[in-house]
Motif scaffolding. Structure first.
Motif, PDB file in Angstrom:
ATOM      1  N   CYS A  73       0.860  -1.363   0.012  1.00  0.00           N
ATOM      2  CA  CYS A  73      -0.223   0.113  -0.023  1.00  0.00           C
ATOM      3  C   CYS A  73       0.963   1.271  -0.105  1.00  0.00           C
ATOM      4  O   CYS A  73       1.829   1.481   0.818  1.00  0.00           O
ATOM      5  CB  CYS A  73      -0.809   0.057   1.151  1.00  0.00           C
ATOM      6  N   CYS A  76      -0.345   3.253   3.699  1.00  0.00           N
ATOM      7  CA  CYS A  76       0.113   2.840   4.887  1.00  0.00           C
ATOM      8  C   CYS A  76       1.624   1.801   4.882  1.00  0.00           C
ATOM      9  O   CYS A  76       1.913   1.550   6.119  1.00  0.00           O
ATOM     10  CB  CYS A  76      -1.057   2.267   5.637  1.00  0.00           C
ATOM     11  N   ARG A  78       1.367  -1.320   4.196  1.00  0.00           N
ATOM     12  CA  ARG A  78       1.190  -2.713   4.448  1.00  0.00           C
ATOM     13  C   ARG A  78       1.393  -3.645   3.079  1.00  0.00           C
ATOM     14  O   ARG A  78       1.223  -3.247   1.814  1.00  0.00           O
ATOM     15  CB  ARG A  78      -0.394  -2.637   4.476  1.00  0.00           C
ATOM     16  N   CYS A  88      -5.333  -2.432  -0.473  1.00  0.00           N
ATOM     17  CA  CYS A  88      -4.932  -2.555   0.929  1.00  0.00           C
ATOM     18  C   CYS A  88      -6.257  -2.945   1.528  1.00  0.00           C
ATOM     19  O   CYS A  88      -7.331  -2.202   1.488  1.00  0.00           O
ATOM     20  CB  CYS A  88      -4.476  -1.143   1.357  1.00  0.00           C
ATOM     21  N   GLU A  89      -6.148  -3.938   2.474  1.00  0.00           N
ATOM     22  CA  GLU A  89      -7.468  -4.259   3.259  1.00  0.00           C
ATOM     23  C   GLU A  89      -7.610  -3.191   4.446  1.00  0.00           C
ATOM     24  O   GLU A  89      -8.695  -3.223   4.787  1.00  0.00           O
ATOM     25  CB  GLU A  89      -7.176  -5.669   3.999  1.00  0.00           C
ATOM     26  N   GLY A  90      -6.529  -2.396   4.681  1.00  0.00           N
ATOM     27  CA  GLY A  90      -6.605  -1.322   5.837  1.00  0.00           C
ATOM     28  C   GLY A  90      -7.423  -0.114   5.461  1.00  0.00           C
ATOM     29  O   GLY A  90      -8.354   0.237   6.114  1.00  0.00           O
ATOM     30  N   CYS A  91      -6.693   0.367   4.397  1.00  0.00           N
ATOM     31  CA  CYS A  91      -7.326   1.621   4.039  1.00  0.00           C
ATOM     32  C   CYS A  91      -7.925   1.660   2.444  1.00  0.00           C
ATOM     33  O   CYS A  91      -8.389   2.863   2.152  1.00  0.00           O
ATOM     34  CB  CYS A  91      -6.277   2.832   3.971  1.00  0.00           C
TER      35      CYS A  91
END
Length: 113
Positions: A73, A76, A78, A88-91
């Motif tokens: 990513c 972030c 990742r 990205c799974e997070g953002c």
């Protein structure tokens, strides 16, 4: 087949380096080739075998080190697992290719006086 043009450029580069160092022979070339570089290592090796005759690389071994694609990513940082969806799974941002698309002449082993 673009592997021929890659080998042609490789031999030109190695010849220039050999001349710059007054080398009398080249014994081994090491290339790092990314999985995503669009190069078939077997075809590249066959092209090298064909085109090296009559060059300073005539007896030089070609070693190819594969480089796996690595996606991350850009926001972030990742790292994505191999085979994951390229976001990205997070953002939720689209992933960026961090490595694995390169073609790098890593090492030239040559004899210098």
């Amino acid at each position: 087949m673009h592997e021929y043009s890659i080998v042609s450029a490789l031999l030109e580069r190695v010849s220039a380096e050999a001349r710059a160092h007054n080398a009398t022979a080249v014994y081994r070339l090491t290339l790092r080739i990314g999985d995503g570089a669009g190069v078939e290592p077997d075809l590249l090796s066959k092209a090298y075998e064909h085109f090296r005759a009559g060059t300073i690389c005539a007896r030089a071994e070609l070693c190819i080190e594969p480089v796996a694609e690595r996606w991350a990513c850009p926001v972030c940082g990742r790292i994505l697992e191999r085979g994951a969806v390229l976001s990205c799974e997070g953002c939720g941002m689209p992933a960026r290719l961090m490595s694995g698309d390169e073609i790098i002449l890593e090492r030239i082993e040559m004899e210098v006086p």
